[in-house]
Design a protein around this motif. Sequence first.
Motif, PDB file in Angstrom:
ATOM      1  N   ALA A   1       0.826  -1.213   0.000  1.00  0.00           N
ATOM      2  CA  ALA A   1       0.000   0.000   0.000  1.00  0.00           C
ATOM      3  C   ALA A   1       0.858   1.260   0.000  1.00  0.00           C
ATOM      4  N   ILE A   2       2.125   1.120   0.266  1.00  0.00           N
ATOM      5  CA  ILE A   2       3.022   2.270   0.233  1.00  0.00           C
ATOM      6  C   ILE A   2       3.141   2.801  -1.196  1.00  0.00           C
ATOM      7  N   GLY A   3       3.182   1.901  -2.176  1.00  0.00           N
ATOM      8  CA  GLY A   3       3.315   2.290  -3.577  1.00  0.00           C
ATOM      9  C   GLY A   3       2.179   3.168  -4.074  1.00  0.00           C
ATOM     10  N   PRO A   4       0.912   2.734  -3.919  1.00  0.00           N
ATOM     11  CA  PRO A   4      -0.190   3.597  -4.339  1.00  0.00           C
ATOM     12  C   PRO A   4      -0.260   4.911  -3.570  1.00  0.00           C
ATOM     13  N   GLY A   5       0.144   4.909  -2.323  1.00  0.00           N
ATOM     14  CA  GLY A   5       0.165   6.160  -1.567  1.00  0.00           C
ATOM     15  C   GLY A   5       1.141   7.152  -2.156  1.00  0.00           C
ATOM     16  N   VAL A   6       2.310   6.655  -2.522  1.00  0.00           N
ATOM     17  CA  VAL A   6       3.302   7.516  -3.168  1.00  0.00           C
ATOM     18  C   VAL A   6       2.815   7.934  -4.552  1.00  0.00           C
ATOM     19  N   GLY A   7       2.182   6.993  -5.272  1.00  0.00           N
ATOM     20  CA  GLY A   7       1.686   7.292  -6.614  1.00  0.00           C
ATOM     21  C   GLY A   7       0.637   8.380  -6.629  1.00  0.00           C
ATOM     22  N   VAL A   8      -0.312   8.312  -5.700  1.00  0.00           N
ATOM     23  CA  VAL A   8      -1.346   9.345  -5.616  1.00  0.00           C
ATOM     24  C   VAL A   8      -0.721  10.691  -5.273  1.00  0.00           C
ATOM     25  N   GLY A   9       0.239  10.679  -4.389  1.00  0.00           N
ATOM     26  CA  GLY A   9       0.930  11.918  -4.045  1.00  0.00           C
ATOM     27  C   GLY A   9       1.651  12.526  -5.231  1.00  0.00           C
TER      28      GLY A   9
ATOM     29  N   PHE B   1      -6.583  14.379 -16.956  1.00  0.00           N
ATOM     30  CA  PHE B   1      -5.418  13.512 -16.773  1.00  0.00           C
ATOM     31  C   PHE B   1      -5.160  13.242 -15.293  1.00  0.00           C
ATOM     32  N   LEU B   2      -5.484  14.206 -14.460  1.00  0.00           N
ATOM     33  CA  LEU B   2      -5.369  14.017 -13.009  1.00  0.00           C
ATOM     34  C   LEU B   2      -6.260  12.877 -12.557  1.00  0.00           C
ATOM     35  N   TRP B   3      -7.520  12.901 -12.966  1.00  0.00           N
ATOM     36  CA  TRP B   3      -8.466  11.875 -12.513  1.00  0.00           C
ATOM     37  C   TRP B   3      -8.178  10.516 -13.133  1.00  0.00           C
ATOM     38  N   ILE B   4      -7.693  10.494 -14.363  1.00  0.00           N
ATOM     39  CA  ILE B   4      -7.320   9.219 -14.981  1.00  0.00           C
ATOM     40  C   ILE B   4      -6.127   8.610 -14.244  1.00  0.00           C
ATOM     41  N   GLY B   5      -5.133   9.419 -13.934  1.00  0.00           N
ATOM     42  CA  GLY B   5      -3.975   8.917 -13.191  1.00  0.00           C
ATOM     43  C   GLY B   5      -4.347   8.440 -11.801  1.00  0.00           C
ATOM     44  N   PHE B   6      -5.226   9.193 -11.136  1.00  0.00           N
ATOM     45  CA  PHE B   6      -5.687   8.795  -9.806  1.00  0.00           C
ATOM     46  C   PHE B   6      -6.430   7.459  -9.871  1.00  0.00           C
ATOM     47  N   ALA B   7      -7.295   7.305 -10.885  1.00  0.00           N
ATOM     48  CA  ALA B   7      -8.073   6.067 -11.015  1.00  0.00           C
ATOM     49  C   ALA B   7      -7.168   4.869 -11.292  1.00  0.00           C
ATOM     50  N   VAL B   8      -6.170   5.051 -12.135  1.00  0.00           N
ATOM     51  CA  VAL B   8      -5.264   3.943 -12.456  1.00  0.00           C
ATOM     52  C   VAL B   8      -4.488   3.505 -11.213  1.00  0.00           C
ATOM     53  N   VAL B   9      -4.014   4.444 -10.449  1.00  0.00           N
ATOM     54  CA  VAL B   9      -3.258   4.107  -9.238  1.00  0.00           C
ATOM     55  C   VAL B   9      -4.157   3.397  -8.228  1.00  0.00           C
ATOM     56  N   GLU B  10      -5.387   3.861  -8.074  1.00  0.00           N
ATOM     57  CA  GLU B  10      -6.291   3.235  -7.111  1.00  0.00           C
ATOM     58  C   GLU B  10      -6.740   1.849  -7.559  1.00  0.00           C
ATOM     59  N   VAL B  11      -6.913   1.650  -8.865  1.00  0.00           N
ATOM     60  CA  VAL B  11      -7.273   0.317  -9.364  1.00  0.00           C
ATOM     61  C   VAL B  11      -6.148  -0.664  -9.076  1.00  0.00           C
ATOM     62  N   LEU B  12      -4.912  -0.227  -9.245  1.00  0.00           N
ATOM     63  CA  LEU B  12      -3.790  -1.113  -8.930  1.00  0.00           C
ATOM     64  C   LEU B  12      -3.764  -1.461  -7.449  1.00  0.00           C
TER      65      LEU B  12
END
Length: 75
Positions: A19-27, A50-61
């Motif tokens: 869960a550290i990875g997605p936390g860093v990714g969202v940041g 692009f912000l929301w697409i990137g956020f969605a991809v990170v959260e799906v992972l």
Amino acid sequence: MALAEVVGSTAAIGYGLAAIGPGVGVGLVFAAYIQSTARQPEAARITQPFLWIGFAVVEVLALLGIAFGFIWSGQ
């Protein structure tokens, strides 16, 4: 006599570390959006999707990580 024994689900430990990875990714996603908006405020509406697409991809992972953790743990 065992000196160190792990009892319970190691999948929970694995996902906790993963869960550290997605936390860093969202940041990073939000930091890049804030920085680009600060540099060019008129482009904020263009870059917001692009912000929301990137956020969605990170959260799906992240959700896939927790789902696979439960699948592989056998629960």
